[in-house]
Design a protein around this motif. Structure first.
Motif, PDB file in Angstrom:
ATOM      1  N   ASP A 251       0.872  -1.183   0.000  1.00  0.00           N
ATOM      2  CA  ASP A 251       0.000   0.000   0.000  1.00  0.00           C
ATOM      3  C   ASP A 251       0.903   1.225   0.000  1.00  0.00           C
ATOM      4  O   ASP A 251       1.725   1.383   0.913  1.00  0.00           O
ATOM      5  CB  ASP A 251      -0.897   0.026   1.238  1.00  0.00           C
ATOM      6  CG  ASP A 251      -1.952  -1.057   1.193  1.00  0.00           C
ATOM      7  OD1 ASP A 251      -2.601  -1.200   0.154  1.00  0.00           O
ATOM      8  OD2 ASP A 251      -2.112  -1.763   2.211  1.00  0.00           O
ATOM      9  N   GLN A 252       0.736   2.090  -1.004  1.00  0.00           N
ATOM     10  CA  GLN A 252       1.624   3.252  -1.104  1.00  0.00           C
ATOM     11  C   GLN A 252       0.841   4.500  -1.481  1.00  0.00           C
ATOM     12  O   GLN A 252      -0.048   4.464  -2.335  1.00  0.00           O
ATOM     13  CB  GLN A 252       2.716   2.986  -2.146  1.00  0.00           C
ATOM     14  CG  GLN A 252       3.763   4.094  -2.240  1.00  0.00           C
ATOM     15  CD  GLN A 252       4.999   3.637  -2.974  1.00  0.00           C
ATOM     16  OE1 GLN A 252       5.609   2.636  -2.638  1.00  0.00           O
ATOM     17  NE2 GLN A 252       5.382   4.388  -4.006  1.00  0.00           N
ATOM     18  N   LEU A 253       1.184   5.604  -0.800  1.00  0.00           N
ATOM     19  CA  LEU A 253       0.557   6.901  -1.062  1.00  0.00           C
ATOM     20  C   LEU A 253       1.628   7.972  -1.043  1.00  0.00           C
ATOM     21  O   LEU A 253       2.443   8.029  -0.122  1.00  0.00           O
ATOM     22  CB  LEU A 253      -0.507   7.211  -0.004  1.00  0.00           C
ATOM     23  CG  LEU A 253      -1.073   8.635   0.009  1.00  0.00           C
ATOM     24  CD1 LEU A 253      -1.862   8.903  -1.263  1.00  0.00           C
ATOM     25  CD2 LEU A 253      -1.939   8.857   1.243  1.00  0.00           C
ATOM     26  N   SER A 254       1.633   8.812  -2.064  1.00  0.00           N
ATOM     27  CA  SER A 254       2.582   9.932  -2.141  1.00  0.00           C
ATOM     28  C   SER A 254       1.802  11.224  -2.326  1.00  0.00           C
ATOM     29  O   SER A 254       0.873  11.293  -3.144  1.00  0.00           O
ATOM     30  CB  SER A 254       3.560   9.745  -3.310  1.00  0.00           C
ATOM     31  OG  SER A 254       4.342   8.582  -3.135  1.00  0.00           O
ATOM     32  N   GLU A 255       2.189  12.252  -1.573  1.00  0.00           N
ATOM     33  CA  GLU A 255       1.552  13.569  -1.687  1.00  0.00           C
ATOM     34  C   GLU A 255       2.625  14.648  -1.715  1.00  0.00           C
ATOM     35  O   GLU A 255       3.657  14.534  -1.040  1.00  0.00           O
ATOM     36  CB  GLU A 255       0.606  13.819  -0.521  1.00  0.00           C
ATOM     37  CG  GLU A 255      -0.579  12.879  -0.462  1.00  0.00           C
ATOM     38  CD  GLU A 255      -1.455  13.160   0.738  1.00  0.00           C
ATOM     39  OE1 GLU A 255      -2.592  13.625   0.561  1.00  0.00           O
ATOM     40  OE2 GLU A 255      -0.974  12.913   1.874  1.00  0.00           O
ATOM     41  N   GLN A 256       2.376  15.701  -2.494  1.00  0.00           N
ATOM     42  CA  GLN A 256       3.300  16.822  -2.576  1.00  0.00           C
ATOM     43  C   GLN A 256       2.512  18.133  -2.542  1.00  0.00           C
ATOM     44  O   GLN A 256       1.469  18.262  -3.190  1.00  0.00           O
ATOM     45  CB  GLN A 256       4.133  16.758  -3.856  1.00  0.00           C
ATOM     46  CG  GLN A 256       5.177  17.870  -3.970  1.00  0.00           C
ATOM     47  CD  GLN A 256       5.922  17.831  -5.296  1.00  0.00           C
ATOM     48  OE1 GLN A 256       5.337  17.560  -6.332  1.00  0.00           O
ATOM     49  NE2 GLN A 256       7.212  18.092  -5.253  1.00  0.00           N
TER      50      GLN A 256
END
Length: 271
Positions: free
Chosen positions: A58-63
């Motif tokens: 499970d992977q989540l990236s935010e910028q």
């Protein structure tokens, strides 16, 4: 989760929060493996077995970047996903001590896997099936010299984190988008190699020379993932390639200098 914050300060001005990144990744791996060895007859051995694996990520990236002194989210395609793999492998080998000098082993492994990826932007399901044969032969020319030859077909393991987009946090590439590639497939490699090994007298060490040739299909490297829409790069398959060369290794034990536990080991490769 891993968080990164960058602040900027200009002379005589208040501190500005210019960049905020969040990377949340959670993976698991469950493996069950069993093997069985059977000495069929003198000099003949059979081994077979199987392995089942359940893997997930499970992977989540935010910028968020500063705009008019306010952090606003940056749109990232394929920045959240759950990747699941069900894999079943079987392996079987037969070894034969043909003579005191000649030994051979032949093996055939199979691998079946099903991959699912679900996210806000991507929903895919794929299945793979591979057959991986191998042949090893060893021959003793004399008490100190051995010849070895090998032919095998190998399949690389995929890194699920490369299926999902993320933002780099290292200082040289800070804020750079690494595109996820939900269509990434494993490398397939055929390898042919031959080795001659010589043991030095009085157990002083060994020296070996190995020649090898590899044909690789679906080579994995950095490439443009969405060339029609942007210049965002990521990990992808770039075609076929070849590797060939030679490797020389040598080890010298220093017991003749009174250093029974010491040795000098050197190696060099040209490819």
């Amino acid at each position: 989760p891993e968080e990164l914050n960058v602040f900027r300060t200009n002379a005589s001005e208040p501190e500005i929060h210019s960049l905020h990144q969040v990377q949340n990744s959670d993976g698991s791996e469950k493996i069950l493996r069993g093997t069985y060895n059977w000495a069929v007859a003198d000099g003949h051995t059979v081994q077979f077995g199987a392995e089942a694996a359940l893997n997930s990520l499970d992977q989540l990236s935010e910028q968020f970047e500063e705009s008019a002194r306010v952090l606003v989210p940056v749109e990232l395609f394929n920045s959240d996903s759950t990747v699941k793999e069900t894999r079943l492998e079987t392996f079987a080998s037969y070894s034969w001590q043909i003579s005191p000098r000649l030994y051979a082993e032949v093996a055939v492994d199979t691998e079946f896997s099903r991959l699912k990826q679900e996210g806000s932007d991507v929903s895919t399901s794929r299945a793979f099936f591979f057959v991986k044969p191998r042949l090893d032969v060893r021959y003793k020319l004399d008490g100190r010299t051995q010849l070895r030859a090998r032919v095998l077909h190998d399949i690389s393991q995929l890194d699920f984190s490369e299926f999902v987009s993320f933002v780099r946090s290292d200082i040289d590439d800070l804020g750079e988008i690494q595109a996820g590639n939900p269509e990434l497939v494993p490398e397939k490699t055929w390898t042919v190699e031959a080795t001659v090994e010589r043991r030095l007298g009085d157990d002083l060490g060994t020296a070996s020379l190995r020649g090898f040739y590899k044909h690789i299909s679906d080579v994995i490297d950095q490439t443009l993932i969405y060339p029609d829409d942007s210049d965002i790069s990521g990990t992808g398959n770039i075609g076929s390639g070849w590797v060939y060369g030679a490797e020389l290794t040598a080890g010298l034990r220093l017991k003749w200098l009174g250093l029974s536990g010491a040795s000098i080991d050197v190696s060099g490769t040209v490819q």
